[in-house]
Design a protein around this motif. Sequence first.
Motif, PDB file in Angstrom:
ATOM      1  N   GLY A   1       0.818  -1.187  -0.004  1.00 15.12           N
ATOM      2  CA  GLY A   1      -0.264  -0.057  -0.022  1.00 15.12           C
ATOM      3  C   GLY A   1       0.766   1.314   0.133  1.00 15.12           C
ATOM      4  N   TYR A   2       2.128   1.098  -0.184  1.00 14.38           N
ATOM      5  CA  TYR A   2       2.947   2.255  -0.233  1.00 14.38           C
ATOM      6  C   TYR A   2       2.840   3.048  -1.604  1.00 14.38           C
TER       7      TYR A   2
ATOM      8  N   TRP B   1      -9.045  12.050   4.274  1.00  8.54           N
ATOM      9  CA  TRP B   1      -8.716  10.789   3.128  1.00  8.54           C
ATOM     10  C   TRP B   1      -7.398  10.088   3.536  1.00  8.54           C
ATOM     11  N   LEU B   2      -6.278  11.086   3.952  1.00 15.47           N
ATOM     12  CA  LEU B   2      -4.983  10.446   4.345  1.00 15.47           C
ATOM     13  C   LEU B   2      -4.960   9.622   5.384  1.00 15.47           C
TER      14      LEU B   2
ATOM     15  N   ALA C   1      -7.715   1.863  -5.187  1.00 16.30           N
ATOM     16  CA  ALA C   1      -8.912   2.485  -5.590  1.00 16.30           C
ATOM     17  C   ALA C   1     -10.035   2.068  -4.987  1.00 16.30           C
ATOM     18  N   ALA C   2     -10.130   0.678  -4.655  1.00 14.91           N
ATOM     19  CA  ALA C   2     -11.405   0.132  -3.732  1.00 14.91           C
ATOM     20  C   ALA C   2     -11.520   0.599  -2.430  1.00 14.91           C
ATOM     21  N   ALA C   3     -10.223   1.042  -1.984  1.00 15.94           N
ATOM     22  CA  ALA C   3      -9.944   1.776  -0.432  1.00 15.94           C
ATOM     23  C   ALA C   3     -10.415   3.043  -0.581  1.00 15.94           C
ATOM     24  N   PHE C   4     -10.342   3.831  -1.629  1.00 12.63           N
ATOM     25  CA  PHE C   4     -10.795   5.296  -1.799  1.00 12.63           C
ATOM     26  C   PHE C   4     -12.426   5.217  -1.968  1.00 12.63           C
ATOM     27  N   VAL C   5     -12.986   4.171  -2.368  1.00 14.24           N
ATOM     28  CA  VAL C   5     -14.442   4.306  -2.603  1.00 14.24           C
ATOM     29  C   VAL C   5     -14.744   3.813  -0.925  1.00 14.24           C
ATOM     30  N   GLU C   6     -14.459   2.965  -0.251  1.00 16.69           N
ATOM     31  CA  GLU C   6     -14.907   2.600   1.003  1.00 16.69           C
ATOM     32  C   GLU C   6     -14.528   3.566   1.769  1.00 16.69           C
ATOM     33  N   VAL C   7     -13.466   4.391   1.979  1.00 18.20           N
ATOM     34  CA  VAL C   7     -13.272   5.356   2.563  1.00 18.20           C
ATOM     35  C   VAL C   7     -14.178   6.955   2.242  1.00 18.20           C
TER      36      VAL C   7
END
Length: 371
Positions: free
Chosen positions: A3-4, A294-295, A353-359
């Motif tokens: 995830g870096y 977000w971060l 991208a999936a993590a962005f959607v979840e967040v």
Amino acid sequence: MNGYFDHNATTPLHPTAREAWLRASEKHWHNPSSLYRDAGIASQQLESARERLGSLIGAEAERIVFTSGATESNNALFATLPREAVVLISAIEHPSVREAARSRSVVEIPVNADGVVEPDTVKTLIAAENPALVSVMAANNESGALQPWREIAAICREQGVLFHTDAAQWLGKLDSSHLGECDFITGSAHKFGGTKGCGFLVLPKEDSRLGFIRGGPQENGRRAGTENYPAIEAMVTALETMTSHLDKVQSQLRDDFVSTMRAHFAPLRVISESAPRLWNTVLMVMPAHDNLKWLTRLSRRGFSISTGSACSSGKEGSSVVVTALGASPEELKRVVRISSGWETTAEDWQALAAAFVEVFDDLNRGGRGTV
Ligand code: PMP
């Protein structure tokens, strides 16, 4: 999953660089300035690293001075210019250029709507300002926008003006074999798989003026202090490794990521999207929510991203590039930067991208974003 996504801030040590560092530290730890045989070997190794770096960047070895990194190189360069010197620097330079140039007479070169310096603008400003030096970075650390440094170098040569490029973000990511056409070049090892605290400054061939750290006679009297040969060896080895992988880099993974993001966040503004950019970088203005939200939520999910440049992190609205493009203070708070590396896979990009959607769902629900 890796995830870096903050390689423009720093990269992990590349395995080839680690090996080179260990070998150099175990075998050639002697002081290259001492007079016995082992020291002479260390000195030869150091000079051979200089030759190898010179051939990677298209510059004669004697032009290279090893430093502690890009910040030192940029400061050293400006410190050697006369106080009254007029310098043209682009509006999107790294703070280590902007702040170092401040003690001289600075004229800013504006960027176009894509965040790129136009060679014609430089030509006009040279005619109007008669500068001692022009400084335009090779690739921007925030947006990844590539600057036309080769064209600008040619204009400067034609006009008899010295040209500097801060190539900290270009080196290791794109072909660097023509960089030697610039009078001054800045590089930093940890941006391409070397260690922190090591870098270089390339000078014009016949440059007698620089002696920026006083003391012993190392680096031809230009930068005193015992050379960090293991770090230098690791840096050159890392750049050789990166250069040999250049044909494998592709911007497709980054572009697929942006398409996936757009499917979920329709009004997603990608800075410098229509300009040629580094294959690893996306600077975007999120449609809603502050970048620190977000971060932190992405960080809890194992992803490391940035809110602009690490050198100005923590400061609200800190993006130099987005500011130069005239964004509103509100937009500045929504800027995030993603930067991948040689080890990032298609799966890593998809997971991000999936993590962005979840967040996003989490933030819209007003959640605190637990893992
Ligand atoms: N110039 C640019 C373009 C950079 O991206 C950086 C690192 N963010 C620097 C200079 C400074 O490099 P260092 O921290 O290695 O001195």
